[in-house]
Design an enzyme around this catalytic site. Sequence first.
Site, short mmCIF file in Angstrom:
data_model
loop_
_atom_site.label_atom_id
_atom_site.label_comp_id
_atom_site.label_asym_id
_atom_site.label_seq_id
_atom_site.Cartn_x
_atom_site.Cartn_y
_atom_site.Cartn_z
N ASN A 109 -8.38 7.02 -0.78
CA ASN A 109 -6.31 7.42 -1.45
C ASN A 109 -6.36 8.22 -0.71
O ASN A 109 -7.18 9.26 -0.43
CB ASN A 109 -6.02 7.85 -2.49
CG ASN A 109 -4.48 7.96 -2.99
OD1 ASN A 109 -3.76 6.95 -2.51
ND2 ASN A 109 -4.38 8.95 -3.21
N HIS A 111 -3.83 11.34 -0.13
CA HIS A 111 -2.81 12.33 -0.70
C HIS A 111 -2.17 14.08 0.08
O HIS A 111 -3.38 14.22 0.31
CB HIS A 111 -3.88 12.64 -2.06
CG HIS A 111 -2.47 13.84 -2.57
ND1 HIS A 111 -1.39 13.17 -3.20
CD2 HIS A 111 -2.55 15.35 -2.92
CE1 HIS A 111 -0.50 14.34 -3.83
NE2 HIS A 111 -0.99 14.98 -4.24
#
Length: 206
Positions: A109, A111
């Site tokens: 991911n 961020h």
Amino acid sequence: MNVKRLAVFISGRGSNFRAIHDEVKKGTIKGEIVVVISDNPDAPGLEYARAAGIQSAVFQKKGGESRDTYFDRIIELLDKGAVDGIVLAGFMKVLSRNIIHNYPNRILNIHPALLPSFPGIEAQRQAFEYGVKYSGCTVHFVDEGVDTGPVILQEVIPVLDDDDAHTLADRILKKEHIIYPKAVRFFCEDRLEVRGRKVFVRPADL
Ligand code: GRF
């Protein structure tokens, strides 16, 4: 080394997806994006996937459907596609336990803040309003928490006196487009080694 089969999950514009796909096309990432999954049928990133000839699938949560059942439907598709790794690129749903356990250290991911500061949504605005002098972006593996998994790469961005939350977010995004493809490249080259909370990048094979 086998070419990794990747699934990219999006909910919106998909600029990180595009940045990664650009590197796949150039051959710097030894991977293939076999499917793009979106929870939002109107995600602009889906248009790009279609134009690029990448298979895409929309999964909307049905009324009353549990998160587990929702993600089980997605897992079925991933299994069919023999997916090796999942790249979350602005996907707005928290993953179920099942999918995380099925892909241990195989879900990445990005961020838009320096984790563990400012997890969750609108991270750039959170950081800007807090008044930090530096923010940045983080690529990490996904675990069961929200933005808590082991950190793969980070990039620091200074906050300028004349910034607002948008200008800061724009500069962070430019760096995201650099570090996310880089992390995906390392992943596809089997160079990421997780030891506890730490991720080490092994040198490239000569
Ligand atoms: C990015 O800011 C990313 O850090 C966050 O969601 C946003 C997605 O943007 N997780 P895009 O869809 O990749 O353009």
